[in-house]
Design an enzyme around this catalytic site. Sequence first.
Site, mmCIF file in Angstrom:
data_model
loop_
_atom_site.group_PDB
_atom_site.id
_atom_site.type_symbol
_atom_site.label_atom_id
_atom_site.label_comp_id
_atom_site.label_asym_id
_atom_site.label_seq_id
_atom_site.Cartn_x
_atom_site.Cartn_y
_atom_site.Cartn_z
ATOM 1 N N ASN A 45 0.820 -1.215 0.000
ATOM 2 C CA ASN A 45 0.000 0.000 0.000
ATOM 3 C C ASN A 45 0.856 1.267 0.000
ATOM 4 O OD1 ASN A 45 -2.425 -1.447 0.114
ATOM 5 N ND2 ASN A 45 -2.302 -1.611 2.340
ATOM 6 N N HIS A 132 -14.708 -1.615 5.634
ATOM 7 C CA HIS A 132 -13.629 -2.393 6.225
ATOM 8 C C HIS A 132 -14.055 -3.061 7.538
ATOM 9 C CE1 HIS A 132 -9.619 -3.015 8.146
ATOM 10 N NE2 HIS A 132 -9.261 -3.257 6.895
ATOM 11 N N GLU A 176 -16.205 4.136 2.683
ATOM 12 C CA GLU A 176 -14.797 4.383 2.379
ATOM 13 C C GLU A 176 -14.740 5.321 1.183
ATOM 14 O OE1 GLU A 176 -12.306 0.872 2.132
ATOM 15 O OE2 GLU A 176 -13.683 -0.256 3.412
ATOM 16 N N SER A 180 -11.036 -0.700 -0.464
ATOM 17 C CA SER A 180 -9.741 -1.377 -0.439
ATOM 18 C C SER A 180 -9.669 -2.622 -1.301
ATOM 19 C CB SER A 180 -9.377 -1.741 1.006
ATOM 20 O OG SER A 180 -10.344 -2.611 1.572
ATOM 21 N N ASP A 206 -13.936 7.014 5.487
ATOM 22 C CA ASP A 206 -12.605 6.445 5.717
ATOM 23 C C ASP A 206 -11.753 6.706 4.469
ATOM 24 O OD1 ASP A 206 -10.361 4.735 5.789
ATOM 25 O OD2 ASP A 206 -11.391 3.292 7.045
ATOM 26 N N HIS A 209 -7.300 4.657 1.817
ATOM 27 C CA HIS A 209 -6.643 4.371 0.542
ATOM 28 C C HIS A 209 -6.707 5.547 -0.424
ATOM 29 C CE1 HIS A 209 -5.913 0.104 1.384
ATOM 30 N NE2 HIS A 209 -7.037 0.185 2.084
ATOM 31 N N LYS A 240 0.036 3.957 4.691
ATOM 32 C CA LYS A 240 -0.117 3.573 3.288
ATOM 33 C C LYS A 240 0.601 4.608 2.417
ATOM 34 C CE LYS A 240 -4.347 0.993 4.222
ATOM 35 N NZ LYS A 240 -4.368 1.170 5.710
#
Length: 392
Positions: A45, A132, A176, A180, A206, A209, A240
Site C-alpha cells: 500500500n 472495512h 470508504e 480497499s 474512511d 486508501h 499507506k
Amino acid sequence: MTAQMISAFLASCKADGSLRSVNPYFQNGIYIDYKGERLINLSSNDYLNLGHDLAIRQEFLKILSDSHALFSSTSSRLLTGTFNEHALFEEKAGKLFHKSCLMFNSGFDANCGILQALGGKETLFLADKLIHASMIDGIKASGAKFMRFSHNDIEHLESLLVKYKEKFKEIIVITEAVFSMDGDCAPLNELVLLKEKYPLIKLYVDEAHSFGVYGKNGLGLCYKLGLLDKVDYILCTLGKAAGSCGAFFLCDAMTKEYLINTVRTFIFTTALPPVNALHASFMLDKLNKAERKRQNLENAAERVRNCLKDIGFKVLSSSQIIPIVVNTNEAAIKGAEFFKEKGFFVLPIRHPTVPLGQARLRLSLNAAVNEAEVQRLCEVIKKFKNFLEKNI
C-alpha cells in the site's frame, strides 16, 4: 475453542485454500525478494513509494539526530504518553484540513474505537456493504442499530433513510472514499446531497486508501471534491501512501473532546512513540511535494485499467487498486503463482476477506513503477487471460 476445534478449523482452511500465514520479506524500493527472485511488488500500500524512498529516510534520520523524540511513549495518551510530537502533529494536520485532529495508533484502532463511542440506542448506522472490518467491529461493539446498504447504491440508502428517519435521533452514514478491495470510489457528492436533504444524517468517510493519493497536497478525495466542510468525520491512515504509521481522525472540537474521554482504543493503550509522531509530521510535508508521483500513479493505473477492459475483464476499479476477479480461491492462488513466474509479486485475496465466489488478484500500483514496467505488466495480464481460459 478446544484444541480439537482449532485443528478442525485449520484443516478446513487448508482444504479450501484460505489458510493464511505470516512471512517475512526483504523489500527494496518497488522490489521484493521471493524465494531468491527479485519481483516487482504489487501487493504493497506504499502507493507513492515514500515509505521505501532511501533519500527521504536519510533526510529524516538527519532531523532525528537533532531531535529529543523518544522511541517509546511508555504510557497511554491520558497519562504521560502525550508528547510535544503528538500535539504538533495534531496541530499541523488540523490546520491542513481546518478541523480538529486526534492521532491514533492505527486505522483499525481508530475506526473500531470511534464508532463504538459514537453509537448508542438513539443512533442508526447505515454502512456501505463493503466497508472495512475495523468499522464493522466498531459498529457491532457500539450496540447501536446497524444496517448495510448495497455497495455505492444511493437509491437503496435513501430508501432506508426514508424508512427510519422518524425512529432515530441521529443516522450516521459510513463509507470508504476508495474501497480497499474493489478500488472504486464512493459517490461522495451524492452522499453529501443526501446529508443536506436529511438533516439528521452525519457522514463518516474512511480515507485510508485515498489520503496521499488524491487532491492538492494529497489531502484525499473529500478535499479534492471540495467537501471537507460537509463531511462530519474523516479517518486518514499514515501507513499507506504517507509511508509512516498510525492514523488520525478529523472532526469538530466538541467531538474530539468527547472521543478523548470515551474511545477505549485511545484511552487504554500505550501511545505511538514520539519518534513516530515526528515522522508522521515529516511525511505530511513530503505528501505536499509529491504531485508528480500522484500523476505518475494515476497514469499507470489508467493504463492498466484500460488493458483489462480491452481484453475483456470486468473493471471494478477507478483508482490505483485494481482487482482481477477470478472467482475461486484456487484460481486466485494459481493466478498469484503465474504473476510471480512473470516477475510480479501479486498476492491472492480470498474468501473470507472477500465474498465467496469473488476471490481475486489485487494489483496495488506504485508511483515508482516506470512506463516500461507498466507495459510489461499489461503484457503479462494478457497472457494471464489466456492462462485462465485454458487452465481454470
